[in-house]
Design an enzyme around this catalytic site. Structure first.
Site, PDB file in Angstrom:
ATOM      1  N   GLU A  28       0.647  -1.379  -0.055  1.00 18.42           N
ATOM      2  CA  GLU A  28       0.099  -0.011   0.041  1.00 18.42           C
ATOM      3  C   GLU A  28       0.815   1.107   0.033  1.00 18.42           C
ATOM      4  OE1 GLU A  28      -3.976   1.896   0.185  1.00 18.42           O
ATOM      5  OE2 GLU A  28      -3.083   0.154  -0.629  1.00 18.42           O
ATOM      6  N   THR A  72     -14.057   5.611 -13.414  1.00 20.80           N
ATOM      7  CA  THR A  72     -13.047   5.241 -12.369  1.00 20.80           C
ATOM      8  C   THR A  72     -13.286   4.052 -11.690  1.00 20.80           C
ATOM      9  OG1 THR A  72     -14.362   6.648 -10.711  1.00 20.80           O
ATOM     10  CG2 THR A  72     -12.567   7.663 -12.003  1.00 20.80           C
TER      11      THR A  72
END
Length: 280
Positions: A73, A177
């Site tokens: 991440e 998106t």
């Protein structure tokens, strides 16, 4: 507006193939870090027509994937370490998305190899009974007990389309998106006045406007945008990526950018200067 913002990102955020965060008022670097969400950026660069820079950025994200098996991440570039509290990988789609766009733009089979490596990693590390699990810690591959919906809606979809694009082939689609395909009708373009189109778009050789003809699709460097009413106007190209050093000195090709006039990748010479040394 977007062209100005993109050029500013090249000027203030780029450091080699990476883009760091910066203070919006001064432009000075703030955080030198990779985040998995940033992996959308090469895909966006493809849509701009800046394929050379997209390829450079994408390779760095994929190197991180290869290093850990999946992409963490958050990775601290200045300390060369994973962020101590953000070691997880929640099956994010951004790298798969950028891989899909780059393959569509280049048809380079290397991107198929990237997709295959990603699929193998997902099957090896995250596949469980009933689905695929998010990774809690990429250093141990300990798993969570959940699967986010975007894994099916985006990650799997982009990887599928990478290997079988028959659904979108020769059809004008854009993706939201969240990875939902929406077909764009040609009649929509015809309703737009010419002034709505970006300066990065060009006219066809006949001189008439061709809807959907971008600098990328027509293989025209966007630094020169012919205009039917004015003589040729040269402007800074959106494909321009400056060299890392102002004096253009270098140790390797990674320190050289993309030429603003020809959109060609610059390289490092034997005496240590960036330039267009390689023949076409």
């Amino acid at each position: 507006m977007f062209r100005s913002a993109y050029l500013a990102s090249q000027k203030y955020f780029r450091y080699g193939p990476w883009y760091h965060e910066a203070n919006m008022w001064s432009g000075k670097p703030t955080y030198w870090q990779l985040t998995s969400l940033q992996a959308f950026w090469p895909g966006l660069q493809v849509l701009v027509g800046d394929v050379a820079a997209a390829n450079s950025s994408h390779r760095e994200f994929f190197h991180a994937w290869e290093k850990f098996g999946v992409i963490p991440e958050r990775y601290l570039l200045d300390h060369q370490m994973i962020h101590p509290t953000e070691r997880y990988y929640p099956l994010r789609p951004e790298l798969a998305e950028s891989t899909f766009y780059l393959y569509q733009a280049t048809k380079d089979p290397w991107y198929l190899d990237v997709g295959e490596a990603m699929v193998k990693s997902l099957n090896r590390y995250t596949k469980v009974a009933g689905g695929f699990a998010s990774v809690r810690d990429v250093t141990t591959m300990q798993l969570e007990d959940h699967q986010h919906s975007f894994f099916l809606a985006e990650t799997c979809k982009y990887l599928y389309l990478l290997f079988d694009d028959s659904f979108v082939a020769k059809r004008n689609y854009i993706f939201t998106t969240e990875g939902h395909p929406i077909q764009v009708m040609s009649s929509w373009h015809e309703k737009l006045p010419e002034s709505y189109f970006s300066g990065n778009w060009t006219f066809s050789k006949s001189g008439e406007w061709e809807s959907g003809a971008s600098a990328l699709s027509m293989k025209v460097c966007p630094s020169v945008a012919p205009n039917s009413r004015l003589r040729e106007q040269h402007r800074e190209s959106v494909c321009h990526v400056p060299d890392q050093k102002i004096d253009h000195k270098c140790w390797s090709n990674r320190e050289c950018g993309v030429d603003a006039t020809t959109c060609r990748q610059r390289s490092c010479s034997e005496v240590g200067f960036c330039g267009l040394w390689n023949p076409l």
